[in-house]
Motif scaffolding. Structure first.
Motif, PDB file in Angstrom:
ATOM      1  N   GLN A   1     126.098  57.912-124.113  1.00  0.00           N
ATOM      2  CA  GLN A   1     126.995  57.580-123.186  1.00  0.00           C
ATOM      3  C   GLN A   1     127.880  58.833-123.014  1.00  0.00           C
ATOM      4  OE1 GLN A   1     129.325  54.653-125.804  1.00  0.00           O
ATOM      5  NE2 GLN A   1     128.305  52.880-124.726  1.00  0.00           N
TER       6      GLN A   1
ATOM      7  N   VAL B   1     131.941  50.173-116.780  1.00  0.00           N
ATOM      8  CA  VAL B   1     130.660  51.089-116.247  1.00  0.00           C
ATOM      9  C   VAL B   1     129.242  50.328-116.561  1.00  0.00           C
ATOM     10  CG1 VAL B   1     129.436  53.434-116.297  1.00  0.00           C
ATOM     11  CG2 VAL B   1     132.007  53.319-116.299  1.00  0.00           C
ATOM     12  N   ASN B   2     128.701  49.613-115.747  1.00  0.00           N
ATOM     13  CA  ASN B   2     127.433  49.142-115.869  1.00  0.00           C
ATOM     14  C   ASN B   2     127.213  48.016-116.974  1.00  0.00           C
ATOM     15  OD1 ASN B   2     126.262  50.983-113.969  1.00  0.00           O
ATOM     16  ND2 ASN B   2     126.156  52.397-115.650  1.00  0.00           N
TER      17      ASN B   2
ATOM     18  N   GLN C   1     140.367  49.558-126.151  1.00  0.00           N
ATOM     19  CA  GLN C   1     140.591  48.453-124.815  1.00  0.00           C
ATOM     20  C   GLN C   1     140.195  47.133-125.099  1.00  0.00           C
ATOM     21  OE1 GLN C   1     141.883  50.364-122.087  1.00  0.00           O
ATOM     22  NE2 GLN C   1     142.847  48.668-121.291  1.00  0.00           N
TER      23      GLN C   1
ATOM     24  N   LEU D   1     137.572  58.851-123.286  1.00  0.00           N
ATOM     25  CA  LEU D   1     137.325  57.982-122.305  1.00  0.00           C
ATOM     26  C   LEU D   1     136.631  56.916-123.061  1.00  0.00           C
ATOM     27  CD1 LEU D   1     136.516  58.739-118.706  1.00  0.00           C
ATOM     28  CD2 LEU D   1     138.437  57.519-119.528  1.00  0.00           C
ATOM     29  N   LEU D   2     135.649  57.257-123.852  1.00  0.00           N
ATOM     30  CA  LEU D   2     135.079  56.361-124.700  1.00  0.00           C
ATOM     31  C   LEU D   2     135.932  55.684-125.902  1.00  0.00           C
ATOM     32  CD1 LEU D   2     131.595  58.261-125.363  1.00  0.00           C
ATOM     33  CD2 LEU D   2     132.006  56.289-123.981  1.00  0.00           C
TER      34      LEU D   2
ATOM     35  N   GLU E   1     125.343  51.807-120.254  1.00  0.00           N
ATOM     36  CA  GLU E   1     126.519  50.763-120.172  1.00  0.00           C
ATOM     37  C   GLU E   1     127.747  51.364-121.105  1.00  0.00           C
ATOM     38  OE1 GLU E   1     125.644  46.840-121.343  1.00  0.00           O
ATOM     39  OE2 GLU E   1     124.055  46.705-119.957  1.00  0.00           O
ATOM     40  N   ILE E   2     129.038  51.595-120.604  1.00  0.00           N
ATOM     41  CA  ILE E   2     129.985  51.907-121.199  1.00  0.00           C
ATOM     42  C   ILE E   2     131.219  51.135-121.485  1.00  0.00           C
ATOM     43  CG2 ILE E   2     131.574  53.987-121.539  1.00  0.00           C
ATOM     44  CD1 ILE E   2     129.629  55.628-119.864  1.00  0.00           C
ATOM     45  N   PRO E   3     131.141  50.134-122.242  1.00  0.00           N
ATOM     46  CA  PRO E   3     132.018  49.120-122.445  1.00  0.00           C
ATOM     47  C   PRO E   3     133.455  49.668-122.539  1.00  0.00           C
ATOM     48  CG  PRO E   3     130.375  48.629-123.892  1.00  0.00           C
ATOM     49  CD  PRO E   3     130.107  49.980-123.460  1.00  0.00           C
ATOM     50  N   GLY E   4     134.630  48.969-121.939  1.00  0.00           N
ATOM     51  CA  GLY E   4     135.748  49.247-121.875  1.00  0.00           C
ATOM     52  C   GLY E   4     136.321  50.450-121.055  1.00  0.00           C
ATOM     53  N   VAL E   5     135.200  50.964-120.387  1.00  0.00           N
ATOM     54  CA  VAL E   5     135.872  52.132-119.468  1.00  0.00           C
ATOM     55  C   VAL E   5     135.487  51.594-118.042  1.00  0.00           C
ATOM     56  CG1 VAL E   5     135.322  54.331-118.444  1.00  0.00           C
ATOM     57  CG2 VAL E   5     135.017  54.141-120.921  1.00  0.00           C
TER      58      VAL E   5
ATOM     59  N   GLY F   1     137.957  53.296-124.222  1.00  0.00           N
ATOM     60  CA  GLY F   1     137.240  52.163-123.990  1.00  0.00           C
ATOM     61  C   GLY F   1     136.788  51.141-125.145  1.00  0.00           C
ATOM     62  N   TYR F   2     136.903  51.882-126.365  1.00  0.00           N
ATOM     63  CA  TYR F   2     136.528  51.245-127.524  1.00  0.00           C
ATOM     64  C   TYR F   2     137.757  50.420-127.901  1.00  0.00           C
ATOM     65  CZ  TYR F   2     135.239  50.690-132.638  1.00  0.00           C
ATOM     66  OH  TYR F   2     134.744  50.255-133.721  1.00  0.00           O
TER      67      TYR F   2
END
Lengths: 427, 262
Positions: free
Chosen positions: A378, B150-151, A402, A395-396, B97-101, A399-400
């Motif tokens: 990622q 993302v994806n 979020q 950003l990761l 795949e980037i969950p949450g972004v 996202g984690y």
């Protein structure tokens, strides 16, 4: 100065200095909870401090736990001051705020909106401890500690439709150990949005206990922000009982505590209810943050969706123990539990134990746990699009987090939850 | 289009690389000039994807020998993000795949990093929405995919469209498309290839990594290279791809003696 205690089975055991200090600092039982205080103190004295031999306390940093007991019990004379380090937003426009300080009357009670009522002493007697009893939490050490110390309870009955949301802010006191207790009754066909904000800072320690009763067809969206700071510690216990057709959605965030132990317990008393748990805990530096959740189905056709996420950075320790009990009457239960954990440093530690205890035979239950680092693929994908490594890691992380934070409609913007959560974290 | 006077964008000389201690590239030589479309073909495991990862700067791949010049500069001396900002784009075989972004936020941050490099003004959320809207049409992508992570949950075809959308936004100088055709049905392949064709011009270059002629029916290469055991064994025109389609790789591998490490 060590003292001895007599255990339930008549044995004499030495009491630690910290424990002795605690009992010495407690004032005479008073207020509506005097009898509960008395019996809790007796019971706790006989039980003694938790030990590593007890499964749910096995991984506890006892030095940190005992340091709480070094602090004197809060007196009503001193003001709560932990909230002063937080940028407190204005109360919600579609709701109202209560401020709860240990040992004093809550602020804001004088103008409770329609649909919100304080329980009278008779009503209180009837419901006090009921959810704890149903959840089987009465014997828990942290419950006993709260019962021993707290001398007042905020007990609210909520009933009606189109109710304003309730925001309850609780903060500790520097250099003191404080305790608060709340009871919330959500009556039939009532929907409530309820935000609890628990603030700690400096060298404060706080114990909080809340019992929640959800009547038939009631629904509660419960948001829980526990933000510590400094060397603050936090012990919290939630006991929830759900009647059939009720809906309970609970989202919790824990961050910034040197030591935090969080015990959400829930029972669907006759099944047929819906429960959603979302949790995010962030441990950094030398902190220990633990969640011990227990969910039991005492009737059929209940459902649960639980996702708990942990992040461990620095030399911290993040713990999750999640137990789901599905006894014989709980046929056709549907329960899913997932514990996801992220290690941000090679000196941090994660312990996770999802546990299913299933006796009923016609059920659909899943559970799982993952412990990972930030995914290299990622990170590379983002870097290959021109994003700096640090920005990509952030950003990761965002996202984690979020996935959990997006379940906080009441507090997300006003309390700047994402900013608080990401502050100081580095991937 | 071949023009021997055009800018030499990529010059790979005797490139050796390994991953997890295993040697994969064993002396790759390749030159790409602006305006050219190159196709790189070869069996699974021949080193095609490794070459793309090495060029993009994947940290797991270690270059043990050789050099790569990108527009005259040492490409291997740049971090992956610097390579991207300088105009090198890798279209992933398996987009991550980037969950949450959120996809749109990811695209905006990426686009702005490239624009900054080009000395162009960074786009705020609103300007970027207009910009991305114009590029969506290239790949006939539903705008709802911008709001998703993302994806995450994208089908194979949607992921590949998202890759070409990124290519359209970043306006790269060298695009390396790693098996962009895999997992695409005929219609999706035409859409994706159409997008690539619209993005190629005299000022940029493309390296297509593929197994199949069908992509090369849609995107006409100027050069076709065949890779085996970590080296380019043969280079030809588009007719070479047709021969491979008819006869497989064996005849080339048998015809040429293996040299160096393999």
């Amino acid at each position: 100065m060590d003292r001895e205690r007599i255990t339930k089975d008549g044995r004499k055991l030495k009491m630690s200095l910290q424990e002795t200090k605690l009992w010495e600092s407690l004032s005479e039982p008073r207020g509506p909870l005097a009898s509960i205080q008395l019996s809790a103190r007796e019971s706790l004295k006989s039980r003694g401090m938790p030990a590593a031999s007890e499964e749910t306390w096995r991984l506890t940093d006892f030095q940190l736990l005992e340091s709480i007991l070094h602090l004197p019990l809060s007196s009503s004379a001193s003001e709560s001051n932990c909230s002063s380090v937080f940028d407190m937003p204005s109360p919600p426009t579609e709701g109202f705020r209560l401020m709860l300080s240990p040992g004093s009357e809550p602020l804001g009670l004088e103008s409770l909106p329609k649909g919100f009522n304080l329980l009278n002493s008779e009503e209180l007697k009837e419901v006090l401890g009921k959810a704890l009893e149903h959840c089987g939490s009465n014997e828990d050490w942290s419950v006993g500690l709260n019962n021993s110390c707290v001398d007042n309870v905020l007990a609210l009955r909520v009933e009606g439709i189109d109710l304003p949301s309730l925001e309850l802010v609780i903060s500790g006191k520097d250099g003191e150990f404080s305790a608060t207790r709340v009871i919330l009754l959500v009556e039939k066909n009532t929907h409530l949005n309820f935000l609890q904000v628990l603030l700690g800072a400096f060298n404060s320690a706080h114990s909080h206990l809340i019992e929640i009763h959800l009547a038939e067809n009631a629904s509660l969206n419960h948001e829980w922000l526990a933000f510590g700071g400094g060397k603050s510690s936090f012990l919290s216990h939630i006991a929830v009982e759900q009647q059939p057709k009720s809906d309970y959605s609970f989202t919790s965030i824990q961050k910034g505590w040197l030591f935090s132990r969080f015990e959400p317990c829930l029972v669907q008393v006759n099944g047929q209810a819906s429960t959603k748990f979302r949790g995010l805990q962030i441990a950094d530096s030398n902190e220990q943050i633990a969640t011990n959740s227990t969910i039991r189905f005492d009737g059929p056709e209940g459902d649960l969706d639980q996702l708990h996420k942990g992040i461990a950075a620095g030399t911290s320790h993040s713990i999750f123990n999640g137990c789901i009990e599905v006894p014989q009457p709980a046929q056709r239960t549907s329960a899913a539990q997932l514990s996801r954990n992220l290690l941000l440093s090679n000196r941090s530690r994660v312990d996770t134990k999802p546990e299913l205890k299933i006796v009923a035979d016609d059920v659909r239950c899943t559970h799982g746990a993952t412990v990972t680092e930030l995914q290299e693929e990622q990170l590379f994908y983002m870097r290959s699009r021109g994003i700096e490594q640090i920005a990509a890691a952030n950003l990761l992380l965002r996202g984690y987090c979020q996935e959990i934070i997006s379940s906080l409609p009441m507090s997300f913007d006003r309390w700047k939850v994402l900013e608080h959560v990401l502050e100081g974290l580095r991937g | 289009m071949i023009n021997s006077n055009s800018e030499l964008i990529l010059e790979i000389s005797d490139l050796h690389a390994q991953v997890e201690g295993q040697k994969i590239l064993n002396g790759v030589d390749l030159q790409i000039r602006s305006g050219e479309i190159h196709a790189l073909m070869g069996r699974n495991g021949s080193g095609k994807s490794t070459l793309s990862k090495v060029l993009a700067g994947h940290p797991a791949y270690k270059v043990t020998n050789g050099k790569v010049l990108y527009r005259g500069e040492d490409l291997l001396g740049f971090e992956p993000e610097e390579r991207a900002r300088l105009g090198l784009f890798l279209g992933f075989q398996y987009p991550v795949e980037i969950p949450g972004v959120s996809n749109i936020e990811f695209l905006r941050v990426s686009t702005n990093s490239r624009r900054k490099q080009l000395g162009e003004e960074e786009l705020d959320i609103f300007s970027f929405e207009d910009f991305v809207d114009s590029r969506l049409k290239l790949v006939q992508m539903n705008p709802s995919f911008l709001e998703r992570s993302v994806n995450e949950g994208f089908s194979g075809g949607e992921k590949k469209r998202n890759e070409i959308l990124q290519m359209a936004l970043l306006e790269p100088i060298l695009s390396i498309l790693d098996e962009t055709d895999s997992g695409l049905d005929i219609d999706a392949l035409r859409i994706v290839a159409g997008g690539v064709n619209q993005l190629t011009n005299q000022d940029n270059a493309t390296l297509l990594i593929t197994h199949y002629q069908r992509l090369l029916d849609e995107i006409k290469p100027d050069f076709v290279h065949v890779m085996s055991s970590g080296r380019i064994l043969r280079t030809g025109g588009s007719e070479l791809a047709r021969e491979l389609e008819d006869s497989g790789y064996e005849w080339i591998e048998n015809e040429l003696p293996k040299t160096g490490e393999s």
